[in-house]
Design an enzyme around this catalytic site. Structure first.
Site, PDB file in Angstrom:
ATOM      1  N   SER A   1      10.582  57.429  35.307  1.00  0.00           N
ATOM      2  CA  SER A   1       9.412  58.168  35.813  1.00  0.00           C
ATOM      3  C   SER A   1       8.425  58.343  34.680  1.00  0.00           C
ATOM      4  CB  SER A   1       9.816  59.557  36.310  1.00  0.00           C
ATOM      5  OG  SER A   1       9.870  60.481  35.233  1.00  0.00           O
ATOM      6  N   ASP A   2       7.193  58.647  35.002  1.00  0.00           N
ATOM      7  CA  ASP A   2       6.263  59.068  33.962  1.00  0.00           C
ATOM      8  C   ASP A   2       6.597  60.519  33.590  1.00  0.00           C
ATOM      9  OD1 ASP A   2       4.222  59.164  32.122  1.00  0.00           O
ATOM     10  OD2 ASP A   2       2.736  58.231  33.406  1.00  0.00           O
ATOM     11  N   TRP A   3       5.955  60.998  32.574  1.00  0.00           N
ATOM     12  CA  TRP A   3       6.174  62.317  31.950  1.00  0.00           C
ATOM     13  C   TRP A   3       6.062  63.439  32.995  1.00  0.00           C
ATOM     14  CZ3 TRP A   3       6.722  63.515  26.655  1.00  0.00           C
ATOM     15  CH2 TRP A   3       6.378  64.789  26.250  1.00  0.00           C
TER      16      TRP A   3
END
Ligand code: BGC
Length: 708
Positions: free
Chosen positions: A283-285
């Site tokens: 996932s992104d941040w």
């Protein structure tokens, strides 16, 4: 604390993987993975899916690592670990955790690590996959010496909105260029195998459609049709999978009502099912917990459930995946979903060679000279000459007194966004670069006097005005810079060359009539001034061409060359502005001039080879050797659906000697001309295909081929 020497002692569980290392067949790897998996508790499994941000290496995080609750570490943002801290964390994993599974360390290696190359958008303007790949190899070698295993790049979001700050990280507006440059960066990072210590696992991002943020506002909603996904946004990711990319990052954005990080149709369906990607999805941040902010999950538990079932294997920074434990225990979530994610994570660690060589070792100081030379070459190749009235450039022998002025003449921070360990103090300024190269009898000053023969004015955008969430509503030069150039032109009867250090396509319409020369330097990285000086004095003949359209005004956005036809194309207009772009996609000048002959098409072998052979003679009609980017666009109007009026299908960057000519040939595969029909099924091209050849998207040499 255990001494460094002991770090290399091989522990029993690792032996299992080490012994098989020399006979790594898919079968043995999968047996190793199953063996580990069978020994793992549910919490340890969830630990493998957890990537942590560790601002400070302390006992808390070491404890978590020892208990098997951490699978990966993101190095960066504001924390760069010393080798010692890096190895303390790794040691906690491989010496002190029950199953001794190594951590994997990720970092944003975007356009260099210590040696900073031009921003990615600039790199694409070189139209040189070879140089871009070499830059990636250097970045990988530098980053891996600091213990980075995994790079969060390439970013291959097709970007058509100059307001969006992250356009700087992309390879421009065209799917083919994002595909091609993305693939070479993946090869440059990963090589043939992830395991050598100088290689990085790549992570293509942001899946999917992140570049289509409404209004150019980062993180904003994206409205994507299935057709635009298949035709525009997906192809670079398909090319990345074909290039063997190890991982993919799911994006922040909402795709037509289903956020990318909860989008099973996009990840399980398209990415894994249709394209056949088998690696890790990260996932992104904080993107998992932000599903609650999107309003698709009521809390973190539901957010975690949505993400893991959509196919997101690892959660970056937030730790909501640990909440999946209760869902599994209650029978709400199938353990197989978690096991599959863990399998992919373990496979990545095995492929990266972490079970055999988990620790970062002190490396001898790399010879940075060759990296800097490559950074200079790529920076020169990325610069785009947009205007050169009266051949004001290159700086001639008659220019004895040069005034170098403007806010960027002495600027050192020309490294752009995401510059890792790049040190602005090491960046060569425009003045330092020119000073080194100009012959001793030429004076270079910061004042305009009666003796001044040439004014070079350096303007631009600061690095913090582009990149993540650095969007702009206006895209003219910030502040008073435009007025400054206009005033200089009014005040002095001296030729002016404007150098722009930019991170996005800018609206330059306010300066084109007030400057004789106009050179886009972008944010060129560590070797900025050296590369610039080479171009200004003609040691390097400019060869960069735009990979995004430059509008006349922000009101023209969206503007890109591959538009669809219209029933009333000739009537489309603005009351208050020209409809055409200021500088088209593909555009770029040289100090020499080129002429194209007629394009010829040879179709005799098409049924045999499946490709159409095109050829054209390119003549250099000037006095200087030079490179041109020969671009081939095609159009194919087909039954029932509209297709772009032109689409880039091939290009070659070729050098032609002064007054010489070269025959350039292309084999265009018919398969590459396939299109999606009304049901989004891929079909072979039909009817007449027109090919346009030239040095920008307005290329006017045309040849047609009719498919029977
Ligand atoms: C960005 C990603 C980046 C991640 C880790 C996010 O904010 O969108 O591109 O890889 O941070 O730094």
């Amino acid at each position: 604390m255990i001494a460094m020497d002991n770090l290399l002692i091989v522990r029993p569980v690792l032996m299992l993987l080490l012994c098989t290392a020399h006979i790594v067949s898919a079968q043995t790897i999968s047996e190793d993975i199953e063996s580990l998996l069978s020994q793992m508790t549910l919490e340890e499994k969830l630990g493998q899916l957890s990537m942590r941000y560790v601002p400070e290496v302390n006992e808390d995080i070491l404890d978590e690592i020892r208990t098997g609750r951490v699978g990966a570490i993101i190095n960066g943002k504001n924390s760069f670990y010393s080798l010692n801290d890096h190895n303390r964390m790794q040691q906690a994993a491989v010496d002190r955790s029950r199953l001794e599974i190594p951590l994997i360390f990720g970092h944003d290696v975007i356009h260099g690590y210590e040696t900073i190359f031009p921003i990615n958008l600039a790199q694409s303007c070189s139209w040189s996959p070879t140089l871009v790949k070499e830059a990636a190899e250097i970045a990988a070698a530098e980053a891996s010496t600091a213990g980075v295993d995994w790079a969060f790049a390439p970013m291959i979001d097709v970007s058509r909105d100059p307001r969006w700050g992250r356009i700087a990280e992309s390879y421009g507006e065209d799917p083919l260029l994002n595909s091609l440059f993305g693939a070479v960066v993946i090869q440059g990072y990963q090589g043939d195998s992830l395991s050598p210590s100088s290689r990085l696992a790549a992570c293509m991002k942001h899946y999917l459609g992140y570049g289509a943020a409404e209004g150019g506002r980062d993180y904003q909603y994206t409205e994507l049709s299935e057709r635009s996904i298949r035709e525009i946004y997906l192809p670079p990711f398909e090319a990345g999978v074909e290039a063997g990319v190890a991982s993919v990052m799911s994006a922040f954005n909402d795709i037509s009502g289903v956020p990318a990080t909860a989008n099973s149709q996009m990840i399980n369906g398209l990415l894994r099912g249709v394209i056949g990607f088998e690696g890790v999805v990260l996932s992104d941040w904080d993107a998992v917990v932000q599903l609650a902010d999107h309003g698709v999950a009521q809390d973190e538990v539901e957010a975690a459930q949505l993400a893991i079932t959509a196919g997101v294997d690892m959660e970056m920074k937030s730790t909501s995946y640990f909440q999946l434990q209760s869902l599994v225990e209650r029978g709400v979530l199938d353990i197989a979903t978690i096991d599959n994610a863990v399998r992919r994570m373990l496979k990545l660690k095995i492929d990266k060679g972490l079970f055999q060589a988990p620790f970062a070792k002190p490396h001898k100081e790399e010879n940075r000279e060759s990296g800097l030379a490559k950074a200079k070459e790529l920076a020169s190749a990325s610069m785009v000459l947009l205007q050169n009235e009266e051949a004001v450039l290159p700086i001639g022998d008659n220019m004895q007194s040069i005034a170098l002025v403007g806010p960027y003449a002495d600027e050192q921070n020309l490294m752009g966004w995401w510059s890792s360990l790049g040190n602005a103090n090491q960046v060569v300024t425009a003045r330092a670069g020119l000073q080194k190269r100009l012959s001793g009898d030429v004076s270079l000053t910061d004042k305009i006097t009666d003796d001044t023969d040439l004014i070079i004015v350096c303007v631009g955008e600061p690095f913090s005005w582009f990149g993540e969430n650095n969007n702009r509503a206006a895209i003219t030069l910030p502040g008073e810079q435009e007025g400054m150039i206009q005033d200089l032109n009014k005040e002095y009867d001296i030729p002016i060359v404007t150098v722009v250090f930019n991170g996005r396509p800018l609206d330059l319409s306010g300066i084109v009539d007030h400057t004789d020369g106009l050179l886009l330097a972008w944010h060129p990285g560590t070797s900025a001034g050296d590369a610039l000086a080479d171009v200004l004095i003609g040691n390097y003949n400019p060869s960069g061409h735009l990979t995004t359209t430059f509008p006349r005004a922000i009101g023209q956005v969206p503007i890109y060359y591959a538009q669809r036809p219209s029933g009333r194309a000739s009537q489309i207009s603005y009351k208050d502005l020209d409809i055409e772009a200021l500088f088209p996609f593909g555009y770029g000048l040289s100090y020499t001039s080129f002429e194209y002959g007629q394009v010829e098409v040879d179709t005799t072998d098409v049924s045999l080879t499946g490709s159409v052979a095109l050829s054209v003679t390119l003549s250099n009609t000037g006095d200087m050797n030079g490179d041109d980017v020969v671009q081939v666009y095609y159009s194919n109007l087909v039954r029932g659906i509209t297709r772009p009026v032109r689409q880039l299908i091939a290009f070659q960057k070729v050098e032609v000697p002064a007054h010489g000519s070269r025959r350039i040939s292309f084999d265009i595969e018919l398969e590459d001309l396939r299109y999606f029909d009304q049901d989004l099924i891929r079909q072979p091209p039909v009817g007449t295909v027109h090919f346009y050849v030239g040095s920008d998207a307005l290329a006017d040499k045309v040849v047609s081929y009719s498919i029977e």
